[in-house]
Design an enzyme around this catalytic site. Structure first.
Site, short mmCIF file in Angstrom:
data_model
loop_
_atom_site.label_atom_id
_atom_site.label_comp_id
_atom_site.label_asym_id
_atom_site.label_seq_id
_atom_site.Cartn_x
_atom_site.Cartn_y
_atom_site.Cartn_z
N ALA A 505 -63.46 22.74 94.04
CA ALA A 505 -62.47 23.24 93.08
C ALA A 505 -61.89 22.10 92.27
O ALA A 505 -61.77 20.96 92.74
CB ALA A 505 -61.36 23.97 93.82
N THR A 556 -56.97 15.38 95.19
CA THR A 556 -55.94 15.61 94.19
C THR A 556 -54.86 14.55 94.32
O THR A 556 -54.79 13.83 95.32
CB THR A 556 -55.32 17.00 94.35
OG1 THR A 556 -54.61 17.07 95.60
CG2 THR A 556 -56.39 18.09 94.31
N GLU A 668 -51.78 3.42 85.57
CA GLU A 668 -51.54 4.85 85.38
C GLU A 668 -51.26 5.09 83.88
O GLU A 668 -50.96 4.15 83.14
CB GLU A 668 -50.35 5.31 86.23
CG GLU A 668 -50.56 5.19 87.72
CD GLU A 668 -51.64 6.11 88.23
OE1 GLU A 668 -51.81 7.22 87.65
OE2 GLU A 668 -52.34 5.74 89.19
N ASP A 679 -45.54 3.15 94.10
CA ASP A 679 -46.82 3.29 94.79
C ASP A 679 -46.93 2.30 95.95
O ASP A 679 -47.37 2.63 97.05
CB ASP A 679 -47.96 3.09 93.80
CG ASP A 679 -49.32 3.27 94.45
OD1 ASP A 679 -49.61 4.39 94.93
OD2 ASP A 679 -50.10 2.30 94.50
N LYS A 683 -47.17 2.82 100.21
CA LYS A 683 -48.20 2.21 101.05
C LYS A 683 -47.59 1.41 102.20
O LYS A 683 -48.07 1.48 103.34
CB LYS A 683 -49.11 1.32 100.20
CG LYS A 683 -49.96 2.11 99.21
CD LYS A 683 -50.80 1.21 98.32
CE LYS A 683 -51.68 2.02 97.38
NZ LYS A 683 -52.51 1.18 96.49
#
Length: 820
Positions: A505, A556, A668, A679, A683
């Protein structure tokens, strides 16, 4: 002499009867003498029962159904028999049907259908089919004649399932065959009592007839011709990879028959066993295939399990209570009462404490069983010594069968392991001391998955299949599909692993195919016939399909699927994902997902959350599992930020460097997502949790490197305007670090007290971070064992190729875990 039996499907149409005639002609031409037992044409026996029930209920539509029966046989005659020979055959059929009509008229008037009448009704199917086949064979040059088994097979007068008088029967059969040279086409299923009344031999009676004749004639072999290539390893309608077995022992065949294998009926074997006559199961529509031999010895195959049988619908009935412990005669009372009530038990198991007795019955017998037990143990229940009877419905039985299981360690372990890894709970277990059969009761909804999982583990151990559901076909997802396609042949030939992508998908469409999607196609073509996509809809369909050895791959970037991870894991589906939201959101949800994976015994893998293709989480978990204590973690955890500060040098404008990186796809769409440190904070939070620190996202301190004006800019273009104003600020920091022999690095740190920070730091040339180049990431673990010389892990930390490769490696890891 051989005895051949052809079932209803084999003689179900004129075309099929012609195929039977070809087989028999080959035998005749080879000089092999055979006797042939035939069933009624396909569906006729059921119609005869139905026509009788309609007549008994006063429903005159029985006459139209009788016409259908007549039409079926007359059509076959017209297609098989030459016109000049048809009158004799049609006259016989008409005469038989007139008798049938008279009997039905009597049933209609009396409004009663006794077992005696039902036996007579059912006999017409075999009487008609055998005569037509005999006439067609004679026409085709094979001298044949009908033998009505009622002339030679004698039984008692128990209608619906008569017992054979073998002394009288064997004598009559031997005498009859000594007096004729013609091929005998024998009516299966029917016989006659001493007084000459028509009886039937019960379910599977045509096979039984073949065994009776085989034993009486001392046949060299009895062949049961059906519509499958022998006895299959399991039900091919449920397991597409099922295949036919070369050889079974009598005992194995009987066990498989009891647990649902339809090609053999247990009583069929008794006369053959007594005379030590081999049986062979063959396919009418594939006569060149040798089929399955059933003999006194099991086959020579090295498999410990010879077959996996099942009964789809059963109920479990449990009697329990302290009043059962150490009381003699409880089992006798229980089973005696059930026997008097006509209840047949499929499986019985009892706890060693004698506190419970559990048995399986057909669903239709569950209520009656409960009633019988409650009446038998009324006093014990009234006094509280025995608990109320418990009935569990919607269950199935699985049985692994094979003589080679005896004294073979690990067979049961493989059974329970395969079921456990696929989230299948076992409600009851039974095994005989012969070790020929291990039976388990499971939820009916898991039968399909369980059969496929067990068949793979016991029969296809040289080739394993993992069912993959992929959500997200963006850059990483599409790259992963490419890698899976490119490595498919290697995995199959070198690792004996087939990755079967059964669901895929993107944000617009989703598509599913249990047999596998063609991943050689471009992603748009794969999804072309798909339905409207949603993460919730994709997950619901995946759970509904309930396939064995399943893995969910979430490529995703959002949280729609992440919210469903716990549900997926609790449905015994493993997960691998580069999406770091689940592991960097609330501590509660992180722990719930970890607990769900542990509870269901599945894998939840996310190595790519921190280092893309760089192994970071795995080594950290290994350190922790081995008893080491993490003292400090330092990391360059963003490939984008690593590139920016590794590249930033004298003469460069920082704003232009960021703009170039954005154009090359390193950042990004909004570079503030990288430069803001969010980000990296996620992490280091994940690493902290993996190290054993229970931290929330708010516990990570991010020291901003951008002026507030940059963060507040309304658009990306406005951001670059403000960033250009800050060029002097960044140049000053760079120059000061260079003077001191240091380099700027965006560093994430976790100290021993559990304090986590993300900040821009200047590191000297003694630090491992100083020598980083390009977009490499680096993680430094300081622990009790790695104290003086910290453990350093370095490599590419960003990019679709390495991230997809990391996910791909985890898919293979999950495959090895589930299947081995």
């Amino acid at each position: 002499m051989k005895v051949l039996k052809f079932g209803g499907t084999s003689v179900g149409s004129a075309k099929n009867i012609q195929q039977v005639a070809n087989i028999l002609s080959d035998y005749q031409q080879s000089g092999q003498r055979v006797a042939v037992v035939v069933s009624a044409m396909s569906g006729i026996t059921n119609k005869l029962i139905e026509v009788g029930n309609r007549a008994a209920s006063g429903d005159e539509t029985y006459k139209s159904l009788l016409k259908d029966i007549e039409s079926t046989h007359l059509t076959a005659i017209r297609e098989l028999i030459e016109v000049r020979r048809q009158s004799k055959t049609i006259a016989f059929v008409k005469l038989q049907l007139n008798d049938l009509e008279d009997i039905l008229r009597g049933i209609f008037l009396l409004k009663e259908l006794s077992l005696r009448s039902l036996d007579i009704l059912q006999s017409f199917g075999e009487r008609l089919s055998s005569y037509i086949i005999a006439e067609f064979l004679t026409q085709e040059g094979v001298p044949a004649e009908q033998l009505d088994a009622r002339k030679v097979v004698r039984t008692n007068s128990v209608f619906g399932g008569a017992k054979v008088d073998f002394v009288t029967t064997n004598s009559a059969i031997t005498k009859h065959f000594a007096e004729t040279d013609k091929m005998q086409i024998v009516t299966g299923f029917i016989a006659s009592s001493e007084s000459g009344e028509t009886t039937t031999l019960g379910r599977g009676g045509s096979d039984y007839t073949a065994a009776i004749f085989g034993a009486a004639l001392n046949a060299t072999e009895i062949e049961i011709w059906t519509d499958v290539d022998g006895v299959m390893t399991t039900d091919p309608r449920v397991v597409p990879t099922a295949f036919s077995l070369q050889q079974l022992s009598y005992e194995e065949a009987m066990e498989m028959s009891h647990f649902g294998a339809k090609v053999i009926y247990p009583p069929t074997l008794q006369p053959a066993i007594k005379k030590n006559i081999d049986l062979r199961i063959r396919n009418t529509f594939n006569p060149s295939f040798p089929g399955t031999l059933v003999t006194s010895k099991s086959g020579q195959e090295d498999w410990p399990v010879k077959g996996i049988s099942s009964i789809k619908e059963i109920a479990l009935v449990t009697l329990s209570g302290s009043g059962l412990i150490g009381v003699p005669g409880v089992s006798s009372r229980l089973f005696g009462a059930l026997a008097r009530g006509g209840v047949s038990m499929i499986l019985i198991t009892q706890a060693s404490s004698e506190h419970t007795i559990t048995f399986a019955v057909a669903p239709g017998d569950a209520t009656e069983s409960k009633k019988i037990i409650e009446e038998e143990f009324f006093n014990e229940m009234a006094s509280g010594k025995v608990n109320p009877v418990e009935v569990q419905n919607n269950l199935s039985i699985l049985a692994i069968i094979g003589e080679n299981m005896a004294h073979r360690p690990g067979v049961a372990a493989k059974l329970f392991s395969a079921l456990g890894k696929n989230g299948v709970n076992i409600a009851a277990i039974a095994q005989g001391s012969s070790e020929l059969n291990v039976s388990v009761v499971i939820e009916q909804k898991h039968l399909h998955k369980s059969l496929n999982a067990l068949h793979e583990i016991f029969f296809l151990s040289d080739m394993a299949e993992l069912n993959v559901f992929m959500l997200g076909l963006g850059l990483i997802g599409n790259t992963l599909l490419t890698q899976m396609r490119d490595q498919a042949e290697y995995l199959l030939t070198e690792r004996n692993l087939r990755l079967n992508v059964v669901g895929a998908a993107n944000s617009k469409k989703m598509i599913f195919n249990e047999t596998g999607l063609d991943i050689s196609l471009p992603k748009d073509e794969i999804l072309a016939e798909g339905e409207t996509s949603s993460a919730a809809g994709f997950v619901e369909k995946m759970i509904e399909m309930n396939l064995p050895n399943s893995v969910f791959v979430d490529c995703t970037a959002g949280d729609s699927a992440v919210k469903l991870y716990e549900k997926i894991l609790l449905n015994s589906i493993s997960i691998t994902t580069p999406n770091k939201i689940a592991n960097s959101s609330s501590l509660d949800y992180y722990l719930r997902c970890q607990a769900a994976a542990k509870r269901r015994g599945v894998k939840f893998l996310y190595e790519t959350n921190v280092g893309a293709g760089l192994p970071v989480i795995g080594p950290l978990q290994d350190l922790k599992r081995s008893g080491d204590k993490i003292i400090k973690i330092e990391g360059i955890l963003s490939g984008t930020l690593s590139y920016l500060f590794n590249t930033f040098s004298a003469g460069m404008k920082f704003s232009e460097l960021v703009k170039d990186a954005k154009e090359m796809g390193y950042t990004e769409p909004d570079p503030r997502d990288d430069l803001g440190g969010v980000d990296v904070a996620r992490k280091i939070l994940i690493l902290a949790r993996e190290a054993g620190y229970h931290m929330e996202p708010s516990d990570v301190t991010v020291k901003p490197i951008l002026p507030q004006a940059c963060m507040d800019a309304e658009s990306v273009d406005d951001f670059f305007v403000e960033l250009e104003k800050a060029n002097d600020l960044f140049e000053k920091q760079r120059a000061e670090a260079e003077i001191d022999g240091k380099a700027l690095r965006m560093v994430a740190t976790l100290d021993e007290e559990g304090k986590a920070t993300v900040s821009l730091e200047a590191v000297d040339n003694s630090h491992p971070f100083h020598g980083l180049v390009g977009s490499d990431n680096m993680v430094v673990f300081t622990s009790r064992r790695y104290f003086n010389e910290p453990l350093v892990i370095r490599g590419p930390g960003a990019g679709a190729e390495v991230t997809a490769a990391g996910v791909f490696a985890e898919i293979i890891t999950i495959g090895n875990f589930l299947i081995n």
